[in-house]
Design a protein around this motif. Sequence first.
Motif, PDB file in Angstrom:
ATOM      1  N   PHE A 101       0.853  -1.215  -0.120  1.00 53.55           N
ATOM      2  CA  PHE A 101       0.078   0.154  -0.183  1.00 53.55           C
ATOM      3  C   PHE A 101       0.905   1.345   0.046  1.00 53.55           C
ATOM      4  O   PHE A 101       0.300   2.284   0.368  1.00 53.55           O
ATOM      5  N   ALA A 108      -4.781   8.178  -3.756  1.00 51.05           N
ATOM      6  CA  ALA A 108      -5.663   8.966  -3.042  1.00 51.05           C
ATOM      7  C   ALA A 108      -7.125   8.709  -3.268  1.00 51.05           C
ATOM      8  O   ALA A 108      -7.364   7.302  -3.296  1.00 51.05           O
ATOM      9  N   ARG A 109      -8.101   9.253  -3.905  1.00 46.95           N
ATOM     10  CA  ARG A 109      -9.452   8.821  -4.027  1.00 46.95           C
ATOM     11  C   ARG A 109      -9.530   8.625  -5.519  1.00 46.95           C
ATOM     12  O   ARG A 109     -10.642   8.175  -5.795  1.00 46.95           O
ATOM     13  N   ALA A 141      -9.920  -7.157   9.139  1.00 46.66           N
ATOM     14  CA  ALA A 141     -10.907  -5.945   9.634  1.00 46.66           C
ATOM     15  C   ALA A 141     -11.350  -6.141  10.965  1.00 46.66           C
ATOM     16  O   ALA A 141     -11.816  -5.544  11.592  1.00 46.66           O
ATOM     17  N   LEU A 174      -3.170  -0.601   7.784  1.00 48.31           N
ATOM     18  CA  LEU A 174      -4.418  -1.146   7.535  1.00 48.31           C
ATOM     19  C   LEU A 174      -5.089  -1.664   8.920  1.00 48.31           C
ATOM     20  O   LEU A 174      -4.352  -2.468   9.524  1.00 48.31           O
ATOM     21  N   HIS A 175      -6.330  -1.077   9.056  1.00 53.97           N
ATOM     22  CA  HIS A 175      -7.154  -1.559  10.343  1.00 53.97           C
ATOM     23  C   HIS A 175      -6.503  -1.373  11.476  1.00 53.97           C
ATOM     24  O   HIS A 175      -6.723  -1.878  12.571  1.00 53.97           O
ATOM     25  N   TYR A 177      -7.019   1.166  13.220  1.00 52.49           N
ATOM     26  CA  TYR A 177      -8.334   1.575  14.235  1.00 52.49           C
ATOM     27  C   TYR A 177      -8.816   0.437  15.096  1.00 52.49           C
ATOM     28  O   TYR A 177      -9.458   0.651  16.104  1.00 52.49           O
ATOM     29  N   GLU A 208      -9.991   5.912  13.019  1.00 54.07           N
ATOM     30  CA  GLU A 208     -11.301   5.517  12.227  1.00 54.07           C
ATOM     31  C   GLU A 208     -10.914   5.032  11.063  1.00 54.07           C
ATOM     32  O   GLU A 208      -9.977   4.976  10.567  1.00 54.07           O
ATOM     33  N   PHE A 209     -11.972   4.151  10.528  1.00 52.95           N
ATOM     34  CA  PHE A 209     -11.706   3.479   9.260  1.00 52.95           C
ATOM     35  C   PHE A 209     -11.560   4.386   7.923  1.00 52.95           C
ATOM     36  O   PHE A 209     -12.087   5.566   8.124  1.00 52.95           O
ATOM     37  N   ARG A 210     -11.276   3.828   6.781  1.00 58.37           N
ATOM     38  CA  ARG A 210     -11.024   4.514   5.681  1.00 58.37           C
ATOM     39  C   ARG A 210      -9.538   4.937   5.484  1.00 58.37           C
ATOM     40  O   ARG A 210      -9.233   6.110   6.099  1.00 58.37           O
ATOM     41  N   GLU A 211      -8.651   3.895   5.201  1.00 58.10           N
ATOM     42  CA  GLU A 211      -7.328   4.047   5.252  1.00 58.10           C
ATOM     43  C   GLU A 211      -6.683   5.363   4.772  1.00 58.10           C
ATOM     44  O   GLU A 211      -5.916   6.177   5.257  1.00 58.10           O
ATOM     45  N   ARG A 214      -7.618   8.411   6.715  1.00 62.19           N
ATOM     46  CA  ARG A 214      -6.798   8.544   8.155  1.00 62.19           C
ATOM     47  C   ARG A 214      -5.378   8.896   7.738  1.00 62.19           C
ATOM     48  O   ARG A 214      -4.712   9.330   8.469  1.00 62.19           O
ATOM     49  N   ILE A 521     -18.036  -0.881  13.452  1.00 66.23           N
ATOM     50  CA  ILE A 521     -19.008  -1.157  12.327  1.00 66.23           C
ATOM     51  C   ILE A 521     -19.845  -2.314  12.781  1.00 66.23           C
ATOM     52  O   ILE A 521     -19.506  -3.359  12.656  1.00 66.23           O
ATOM     53  N   PHE A 572     -21.662   6.788   3.089  1.00 69.38           N
ATOM     54  CA  PHE A 572     -21.382   8.012   3.779  1.00 69.38           C
ATOM     55  C   PHE A 572     -22.190   8.242   4.977  1.00 69.38           C
ATOM     56  O   PHE A 572     -23.361   7.849   4.977  1.00 69.38           O
TER      57      PHE A 572
END
Lengths: 714, 349
Positions: A101, A108-109, A141, A174-175, A177, A208-211, A214, A521, A572
């Motif tokens: 990663f 990015a997105r 996860a 990753l993970h 959080y 918080e999740f969403r690597e 974060r 979650i 979202f």
Amino acid sequence: MTTAQESDHHESRYRIGVDIGGTFTDGTLVDSTTGRVTTSKVLSTPSNPASGFISAVKKLLSSASVDPSHIEHVVHATTVATNAIIEGKTARTAFVTTQGFRDMLEIARQIRPSLYDLQFEKPAPLVPRQLCFEVEERVNAKGEVVTPLDDHSLNQVVNQLASSDIEAVAICLLHSYRNPDHERRIGEAISEKLPNVIVSISSDVVPEFREYLRASTTVINSSVAPIVSAYLSSISQKLVSENVTSELLVMQSSGGVYPAQSASENPVFMVESGPAAGAVAAAALGSNLGQPNVISFDMGGTTAKASLIREGQPNITKDYSVGGAAQSGTGAFGGASGYPIRTPVVDLVEIGAGGGSIAWVDSGGALRVGPHSAGADPGPVSYGLGGTKPTITDANLVLGRLDPNYFAGGEMKLDIDSARESIRVNCANQLKISVEEAAHGIIEIANTAMVNALRLVSVQRGHDPRDFMLIGFGGAGPAHTVRLAEQAGIPKVLIPLGPGTASALGLLVTDVRMEGSATLIVRADQADLTQISREFQRLENLGRKAHKQAASASGAPVFERAIEMRYWGQSFELSIPAPNRSEIDQTWMQELTESFHNAHQTAYGFRANDEPIEIVNLRLTTVGKIARPQMLKLSITDTGVSIALKGTRPVYFSEESGKQGMIESKVYDRSLLPAGAVFSGPAIVEEPDCTTVVHPNWQANIDEFGNIIIQPKN
Amino acid sequence: MGDIEKSFLDFDGFSDDVVNLQVEITVDGENVFFDFDGSDKQRRAPVNSTKAMTFAACAYALRALMAPDMPVNEGFYRHIKMNAKAGTVVHAIHPAPVVGGWETQVRVNDMLFRAFADGLPKKVPSSTKAMMAQAGFGIIDRETGEYHCNYEALAGGYGARANSDGPDAVQQHGQNTENAPVEEVESHFPMRVSRLSLIENSEGPGKYRGGLGMRRDYQFPDDPATFTILSDRDIQGPQGIFGGLEGRKAYYILNPDCPNEQSIELSSKCVIDLKPGDTVSFQTPGGGGYGSPFERDPRAVLKDVIGGKISIDRALDMYGVVITKSTREIDSDCTQKIRQSRTKTRRLP
């Protein structure tokens, strides 16, 4: 001893707020027992902002004749972090992540910031690719270790970091959080080898999740930390040398404050420190009058900012990008032009319309305003400082809304002839209309863009502007506010005292706020309630610990809980305040899900009662209350307005305001308008740093706090 | 007379025949006329675009080439004239399948910019991924017995422009979907994304280079799953323009990084059954280059080498730039000589 302490406490009643802007540094000193306010304005010193800061403080202390030892605390809003990012002057930072990663920041997105721009750029990552490193490890996860942290690969990375001449490292695995163990071990290994390097760990900064979000937040945190901490320690030293030894607090992007020590460790929370103050000031002004729902409109020399305050609280977003175009309302993808942060930020729309915005006619023959600004140098044509292009200020002057002989309280004479000539040559001639019509067109075009900003923060977020009061401030704001209210359908306008420095007041009417969060979650109908309870308890313990740093500046910690939720399958979430019940039980959950359905209805126009709901994050804000200063009350008199009447002059108003063309309008001196005064538009109210325009069909009165309240007649 | 431009989809999913696309663009007074005669008849395979989709491609291209703040209203659409015959892949009629019609639509988009290139060389980008890069999987949750499926569309390299490189790993014309966060996907499905990275050396070389392609590996450690690919570019990568070269083509690989016999190249349109432990590696193309790679600023080549985006060997082979391995510095003399001799002998990389 006790008596002495009590007396000391009594004397420590002055608070100072300092807000550094692009052109000016504004200082505000308030006597918290009487509410008396002293302000200072000095030129900003961009090369060394601390020097402007301390001049503002010195000026306040001397003009209010206050002993420095009687200062309770100093609150500071600064753009030092944002500027470092925008100007590409962040610290040399490395990034460490899970194997596979390394390119998280580059990818990015994966979206384009603008749909039709073929020449777009993705923002260059704050960490160059050669400083992005992978460590062999993997957590799933559920937080279970799938691949243990490999010591050999960790050592390799630490050695590479050691030879890379870096100042900071951001670690985001990753993970993490769910299970921060590997991040901590990597952080410790780096700190051991490189004790002078600042290390930020994603599971500490924003667990918080969403690597990617974060990671981006963590990278910003570490890459501005060396700059922010050096800056804050330099102003702390300067304060001490002026004998101000009280606590230094820093404004956060959320509108809450935190101690300088916390800001040095977690600067990502104060990246948008500057703009938040205005929204907080508006919230306080509204609440003070029992009007908790207000829209804040702050217009300065280069931009105008709008934000919405509901129930006394500015709207907060966590969908924010630093240095991006998202805040100019250019569209949903604007955020992709900047660097996202997942910390609470006052939800602002900022557009390029200020007093210095330049008017021009495009190749198709359309009149345009901005985004270019003449700024303060050369400034508008009428300043006579070399500006040749007509600006909003020039147009207001030509329309009679500004007095050429009473600009900056008469300190500066404006050249109306050259303003007229410039509008004629640059706009009116091409459009074959009169100079007044062209000037009016300039104002109306700028107003349309600003009304759009007001709609973005209200209608687009599901709020009806008719339910709000509009608070206008900033040097250029009050000349436009009434017209904006008229166009947006807002029934009431407030112009505070000293509109030019009103936003600095926001620094002195807020609380210490420390943010905490945890990802969980789980479907709401399958949630383990004791787990939710335990998580909140854990966050409270962390909050109590963090609050200790601010203990001397604020009251005992109280907690605000919120749950971020969405319909199952959505991407979202919405942040829902937790039900006000002591126990987390089935009733709590029912109230929570009902609140979520309602919030979804408000935000998106529908609710889906039969869809399962998913909880994703728990949020806990630890609040240390700071007592609000008294607001200085004036006594209502029946002396009438005549003592404040300076005379009359012709002012241009449009058809939409009821009449068209130059209308003889009364001009009032604000400092002489008594509380209780009532007068009708068309009228102009002048004070040294600002001019308020009251349109025909509107009526104004001065309330007991000196605010001008303006409402439609009848 | 307009500019004629041709393009094709590599594979329609049923037959080995390419899907031919053609456009002739004529600017006639106040109208812009897009004539798609020469494009193939509609297919039995689901690669057919509807008339509305094709029209949208024309409107998008025109909108993107005009002033950025021009309002899109009826007055704008009125000037777009289009001939896309019913029954062709650019105007499918019943009962033609259209699920993969976006593959055709985005390739039409790419083709339109190439058609405009001679007239507007400073404005058009070189070819982009021009495929949707759709990846889907279905899996049964062992704990609940429920069937879950996931869908996403991946980014690729953007085409280089007259004055700038194509951005790496980004969405293309007419498509702007975000990537699903790995942590979000893994929280809802019993699978792992084992890699999400740029693909080094995948750029289309040029004076300005195309963007790098992207790789996303889907691993199913414990459960059987089905995997669906609806994409393209498995024969040819995005073309370069004005002397720029082609970007790396797409690859779809079952069990990458394994010994040859276990590693299988998949086609761009398929549904396969996976057994526990399998991995599908979805590798999107790099963008096309713009202008001759020998004109590329050697410092820009060096920057890509330092960032690991291209190798030292590729810097020499494609750009004629000599970089000393030990010091990571440009050898200017050697670079100049190599570039001169290759230009003289017209030896392209």
